[in-house]
Design an enzyme around this catalytic site. Structure first.
Site, PDB file in Angstrom:
ATOM      1  N   ASP A  39       0.852  -1.191   0.000  1.00 47.64           N
ATOM      2  CA  ASP A  39       0.000   0.000   0.000  1.00 47.64           C
ATOM      3  C   ASP A  39       0.894   1.250   0.000  1.00 47.64           C
ATOM      4  OD1 ASP A  39      -1.890   2.119   0.764  1.00 47.64           O
ATOM      5  OD2 ASP A  39      -3.255   0.471   1.190  1.00 47.64           O
ATOM      6  N   SER A  81      -7.188   4.377  -1.502  1.00 46.72           N
ATOM      7  CA  SER A  81      -7.030   2.916  -1.521  1.00 46.72           C
ATOM      8  C   SER A  81      -8.331   2.198  -1.871  1.00 46.72           C
ATOM      9  CB  SER A  81      -6.534   2.410  -0.158  1.00 46.72           C
ATOM     10  OG  SER A  81      -5.208   2.812   0.044  1.00 46.72           O
ATOM     11  N   THR A 134      -8.109  -1.734   1.167  1.00 48.59           N
ATOM     12  CA  THR A 134      -7.499  -2.684   0.230  1.00 48.59           C
ATOM     13  C   THR A 134      -8.081  -4.092   0.387  1.00 48.59           C
ATOM     14  OG1 THR A 134      -5.495  -1.344   0.286  1.00 48.59           O
ATOM     15  CG2 THR A 134      -5.295  -3.536  -0.691  1.00 48.59           C
ATOM     16  N   GLU A 250      -1.252  -7.997   1.775  1.00 50.16           N
ATOM     17  CA  GLU A 250      -0.973  -6.561   1.747  1.00 50.16           C
ATOM     18  C   GLU A 250       0.067  -6.159   2.782  1.00 50.16           C
ATOM     19  OE1 GLU A 250      -3.246  -2.246   1.805  1.00 50.16           O
ATOM     20  OE2 GLU A 250      -3.769  -3.713   3.316  1.00 50.16           O
ATOM     21  N   ASP A 255       2.177   2.497   3.393  1.00 52.59           N
ATOM     22  CA  ASP A 255       1.353   3.703   3.231  1.00 52.59           C
ATOM     23  C   ASP A 255       1.401   4.581   4.486  1.00 52.59           C
ATOM     24  OD1 ASP A 255      -0.729   5.227   1.773  1.00 52.59           O
ATOM     25  OD2 ASP A 255      -2.062   4.556   3.368  1.00 52.59           O
ATOM     26  N   HIS A 259       2.693   8.342   4.818  1.00 51.83           N
ATOM     27  CA  HIS A 259       1.820   9.439   5.258  1.00 51.83           C
ATOM     28  C   HIS A 259       2.494  10.212   6.381  1.00 51.83           C
ATOM     29  CE1 HIS A 259      -1.969   9.121   3.083  1.00 51.83           C
ATOM     30  NE2 HIS A 259      -1.984   7.811   3.247  1.00 51.83           N
ATOM     31  N   ASP A 297      -1.248   0.111  -4.710  1.00 45.70           N
ATOM     32  CA  ASP A 297      -2.528   0.711  -5.093  1.00 45.70           C
ATOM     33  C   ASP A 297      -2.346   2.161  -5.551  1.00 45.70           C
ATOM     34  OD1 ASP A 297      -1.758   1.340  -2.534  1.00 45.70           O
ATOM     35  OD2 ASP A 297      -3.736   1.028  -1.636  1.00 45.70           O
ATOM     36  N   HIS A 298      -1.295   2.788  -5.015  1.00 46.27           N
ATOM     37  CA  HIS A 298      -0.975   4.185  -5.384  1.00 46.27           C
ATOM     38  C   HIS A 298       0.358   4.509  -4.732  1.00 46.27           C
ATOM     39  CE1 HIS A 298      -2.001   5.008  -1.234  1.00 46.27           C
ATOM     40  NE2 HIS A 298      -3.140   4.374  -1.437  1.00 46.27           N
TER      41      HIS A 298
HETATM   42 ZN   LIG Z   1      -2.944   6.151   2.167  1.00 45.91          ZN
END
Ligand SMILES: [Zn+2]
Length: 365
Positions: A39, A81, A134, A250, A255, A259, A297-298
């Site tokens: 993620d 997500s 996710t 995952e 992620d 962040h 996912d990004h």
């Molecule tokens: Zn995120």
């Protein structure tokens, strides 16, 4: 001289690339698919780990093919997500925040649901909580990713053969649900486990594992092999089915580290991810017909690797720099390994992850 160097590069690149790709079983029939999602894992996160590892081989070097996925959603160039999970799980671009449905709120069948219909067991392993966007995209159909009750109802209805991670409070606390959903899951037939050790000791499916109140802790705070151990046990359980299986794993906290713009957390997450992926590649080496796809996912954080500043404490000569505390719109890498892995070695829409897995695992084209 410049031209000579360029010629050398042109000669050298195909040789190094074809080396691992040539070993890939080209059109081998796909029996098992293991989709691994980091993620928020963009190229900057991958590069940070490669540099930290001093360019010793990582799972990304071991992968046989690499491509890119375009992650934009139906209503934003920068996806969340939920929309990108839905794109990979169900093959449609939807609006940010929506799970398992198209922008018109029509539910769309996920690859996990197709697998189930075909008699293939489904396993889901995460390091966040199992209702997160996710994992949710693979079994839930709700208009809002925060609809915990709706997501749990869909989870119990779909009944994955294995689903483990964190999120216990969302199942039992009255703030989130009107009744004890762990009890409801148990009466629906789930074997319920509360620790990774309890999980590793059972193979009585379906298994619901809730190892923490919220997300399972970040890798920096615990034994780094959680993801690997939980994944390998899941594969062991799923491959009791001789027809094959579908698994989604995952590395959720990549992620969260990004962040928080926390490069130290990121490196721990990437190290754990790398160990898990390498173990899955080992599994693919010994289990014919296994396809492994690793993507994100990004991108999160706008992560970049820059020459270390003069006053930097960096030991690698590189400072990991962030340009945002949010997601970015950059394409993300797609790595693949094993049976028919070459099908993922291009620039593609994120919805193609679904489409190609469906072709190979369900339609057997
Ligand atoms: Zn995120």
């Amino acid at each position: 001289m410049k031209r000579f160097l360029l010629a050398l590069l042109v000669i050298a690149i195909p040789f190094t690339q074809s080396f691992s790709a040539e070993k890939a079983p080209k059109n081998e029939k796909v029996k098992n698919v293991i989709l691994i999602i980091g993620d928020g894992m963009g190229v900057g996160s991958v590069a940070s780990w490669m540099i930290e590892n001093n360019y010793a081989p990582t799972c990304f070097d071991r992968a046989q093919f690499a491509g890119f996925s375009k992650t934009y959603s139906a209503n934003s160039k920068v996806t969340d997500s939920a929309a990108s999970g839905t794109a990979m799980a169900c093959g449609v671009k939807t609006n940010n925040g929506m799970l398992g449905m198209n922008p018109d709120t029509v539910a769309v069948k996920s690859i996990a649901e197709f697998a189930r219909e075909k008699g293939l067991p489904v396993g889901i392993v995460v390091s966040s909580y199992i209702l997160d966007a996710t994992p949710g995209a693979f079994y839930a159909h709700v208009t809002k990713r925060g609809d915990r009750k709706g997501i749990i109802d869909d989870l119990i209805k779909f009944k994955p053969d294995v689903i483990v991670g964190g999120g216990k409070k969302y199942f039992i606390q009255p703030d989130y649900v009107p009744e004890n959903m762990v009890e409801k899951a148990k009466s629906a037939g789930f074997t319920y486990v509360e620790t990774p050790d309890e999980f590793l000791a059972t193979d009585k499916t379906p298994i619901l594992g809730l190892f923490a109140d919220d997300s399972y802790p970040m890798a920096i705070e615990r034994d780094i092999d959680y993801l690997k151990d939980a994944t390998m046990h899941t594969l062991d359980i799923l491959d009791n089915n001789k027809k094959g299986f579908f698994a989604m794993i995952e590395g959720s906290h990549i992620d969260h580290a990004n962040h928080a713009n926390n490069a130290e957390q990121l490196i721990f997450e990437m190290e754990e991810f790398d160990r898990m992926v390498n173990a899955v590649f080992d599994y693919a080496d010994t289990h014919k017909g296994t396809l492994v796809v690793i993507t994100a996912d990004h991108e999160t954080g706008g992560v970049n690797v820059l020459s270390a500043a003069k006053d930097s404490k960096s030991t690698t000569g590189i400072d990991v720099k962030y340009s945002t505390t949010s997601h970015s719109g950059a394409p993300v890498p797609v790595f693949s390994y094993g049976a028919s892995a070459w099908r993922f070695g291009q620039m593609m829409e994120n919805t193609e992850i679904f489409a190609r897995i469906k072709e190979l695992l369900i339609d057997k084209k």
